[in-house]
Design an enzyme around this catalytic site. Structure first.
Site, short mmCIF file in Angstrom:
data_model
loop_
_atom_site.label_atom_id
_atom_site.label_comp_id
_atom_site.label_asym_id
_atom_site.label_seq_id
_atom_site.Cartn_x
_atom_site.Cartn_y
_atom_site.Cartn_z
N LYS A 1 -10.02 -7.98 8.60
CA LYS A 1 -9.77 -9.34 9.09
C LYS A 1 -8.49 -9.40 9.94
O LYS A 1 -8.47 -10.00 11.01
CB LYS A 1 -9.62 -10.33 7.92
CG LYS A 1 -10.82 -10.37 6.99
CD LYS A 1 -10.68 -11.43 5.90
CE LYS A 1 -9.46 -11.25 5.01
NZ LYS A 1 -9.52 -10.06 4.13
N ARG B 1 -8.52 -19.12 0.05
CA ARG B 1 -8.89 -18.07 -0.88
C ARG B 1 -9.46 -18.65 -2.18
O ARG B 1 -9.85 -17.89 -3.05
CB ARG B 1 -7.67 -17.25 -1.23
CG ARG B 1 -7.59 -15.91 -0.48
CD ARG B 1 -6.29 -15.26 -0.89
NE ARG B 1 -6.20 -13.86 -0.77
CZ ARG B 1 -5.66 -13.22 0.25
NH1 ARG B 1 -5.28 -13.89 1.32
NH2 ARG B 1 -5.53 -11.92 0.24
N ARG C 1 -4.05 2.61 4.50
CA ARG C 1 -3.57 1.64 5.50
C ARG C 1 -2.06 1.76 5.71
O ARG C 1 -1.29 1.91 4.76
CB ARG C 1 -3.92 0.24 5.00
CG ARG C 1 -3.44 -0.87 5.91
CD ARG C 1 -4.22 -2.11 5.70
NE ARG C 1 -3.88 -2.82 4.49
CZ ARG C 1 -4.35 -4.03 4.19
NH1 ARG C 1 -5.19 -4.63 5.02
NH2 ARG C 1 -4.01 -4.63 3.08
N ARG D 1 1.91 -0.98 2.42
CA ARG D 1 2.18 -2.20 1.67
C ARG D 1 2.23 -1.89 0.18
O ARG D 1 1.40 -1.14 -0.32
CB ARG D 1 1.05 -3.22 1.93
CG ARG D 1 1.35 -4.15 3.07
CD ARG D 1 0.16 -4.99 3.44
NE ARG D 1 -0.42 -5.77 2.33
CZ ARG D 1 -1.37 -6.68 2.49
NH1 ARG D 1 -1.84 -6.93 3.69
NH2 ARG D 1 -1.85 -7.33 1.46
N ARG E 1 -6.43 -7.04 -6.96
CA ARG E 1 -6.74 -7.90 -5.80
C ARG E 1 -8.25 -8.06 -5.63
O ARG E 1 -8.74 -9.13 -5.28
CB ARG E 1 -6.11 -7.33 -4.53
CG ARG E 1 -4.59 -7.55 -4.48
CD ARG E 1 -3.92 -6.67 -3.46
NE ARG E 1 -4.29 -6.98 -2.10
CZ ARG E 1 -4.24 -6.08 -1.10
NH1 ARG E 1 -3.84 -4.85 -1.33
NH2 ARG E 1 -4.57 -6.45 0.12
P1 AMP Z 1 -3.17 -10.60 2.40
O1 AMP Z 1 -2.18 -10.05 3.35
O2 AMP Z 1 -4.05 -11.66 2.98
O3 AMP Z 1 -3.97 -9.53 1.68
O4 AMP Z 1 -2.32 -11.35 1.25
C1 AMP Z 1 -1.40 -10.66 0.45
C2 AMP Z 1 -1.09 -11.44 -0.81
O5 AMP Z 1 -0.51 -12.70 -0.48
C3 AMP Z 1 -2.28 -11.79 -1.69
O6 AMP Z 1 -2.67 -10.73 -2.56
C4 AMP Z 1 -1.76 -13.01 -2.45
O7 AMP Z 1 -0.87 -12.62 -3.46
C5 AMP Z 1 -0.97 -13.73 -1.37
N1 AMP Z 1 -1.79 -14.68 -0.59
C6 AMP Z 1 -2.10 -14.61 0.74
N2 AMP Z 1 -2.87 -15.65 1.12
C7 AMP Z 1 -3.05 -16.40 0.00
C8 AMP Z 1 -3.77 -17.60 -0.25
N3 AMP Z 1 -4.47 -18.24 0.70
N4 AMP Z 1 -3.74 -18.09 -1.53
C9 AMP Z 1 -3.03 -17.48 -2.50
N5 AMP Z 1 -2.35 -16.33 -2.32
C10 AMP Z 1 -2.36 -15.79 -1.08
#
Ligand code: AMP
Length: 232
Positions: free
Chosen positions: A13, A88, A127, A160, A171
């Protein structure tokens, strides 16, 4: 064009959203990036979010809805946006719907990145992210030209913290429980388009452009993809 990119972590994404931003000027709004920046800065939001992010849990809905409301109010998001990592949960999706409706706006399409589980783990474990510009690489599938350096800005690459196997498992569990119900939510609204996220970056970009109606074959692409979705 107001898009949502939905799908498991590691499905591509972020890569696709960044590409749309670079080539079409549609701003990528990544809640994960916003949270990581806040954590790195040590701001109040960062302090609130740190523990959730480190453990692979979701940051509470009310915090996220406030972030997105603020971000969508900025001038660059008035003509269109790509949401990457938001919503989410169903509660976030409902809040987003209400927020946009109040402004006379709505979501145009939700693109669901479909990827088998073994590929997700493979992608996340290899990654690499650029510390400086956020570009995304993979040790095997998309290695940088120079080891540990970003092709675009020369910044150092890092893995990360939450891409470590034990956090990845959490996750994915959270994704299945909290985020997957959004597939039904958006299908009911006739907004959902399924894409095969295992195809190459360029091919997937073209598919997304067709769905978004940003290419001349837009309408045809929409019909094809809707059928693909309905057949699943
Ligand atoms: P991502 O980079 O989208 O994988 O997000 C990394 C982390 O940020 C996730 O595992 C959550 O802990 C937090 N996070 C990102 N977006 C959201 C969201 N819309 N709602 C809740 N937590 C989020």
């Amino acid at each position: 064009m107001n898009l949502i990119f939905l799908g498991p972590p590691g499905a591509g994404k972020g890569t696709q959203a960044r590409l749309l931003q670079a080539r079409r000027g549609i701003p990528q709004i990544s809640t994960g990036d916003i949270l990581r920046e806040a954590i790195a800065r040590g701001s109040e939001l960062g302090r609130k979010a740190k523990e959730y992010v480190e453990r692979g849990n979701l940051v509470p809905d009310e915090v996220m809805v406030e972030i997105i409301a603020e971000r969508l109010a900025q001038p660059d998001a008035q003509e269109g946006f790509v949401l990457d990592g938001f919503p989410r949960t169903v509660a976030q999706a409902r809040s987003l719907e209400e927020l946009l409706a109040r402004q006379g706006r709505r979501i145009t399409a939700v693109i669901y990145f479909h990827l088998p589980e073994e590929k997700i783990v493979q992608r996340l474990s290899g990654r690499l992210i650029c510390t400086r510009c956020g570009a995304i690489y993979h040790v095997d599938h998309h290695p940088p030209r120079q080891l540990g350096r970003c092709d675009i800005c020369g910044g150092p690459l890092y893995q990360r913290d939450d891409d470590r196997p034990e956090v990845v498992r959490r996750r994915l569990q959270v994704y299945r429980q909290e985020t997957e119900p959004l597939v039904e939510f958006y299908k009911e609204r006739g907004l959902l388009f399924l894409v095969d996220a295992s195809q190459g970056v360029e091919a997937l970009h073209q598919t997304i452009l067709r769905i978004a109606g940003a290419s001349p074959e837009g309408q045809e692409g929409q019909a094809e993809t809707r059928e693909a979705r309905a057949d699943r």
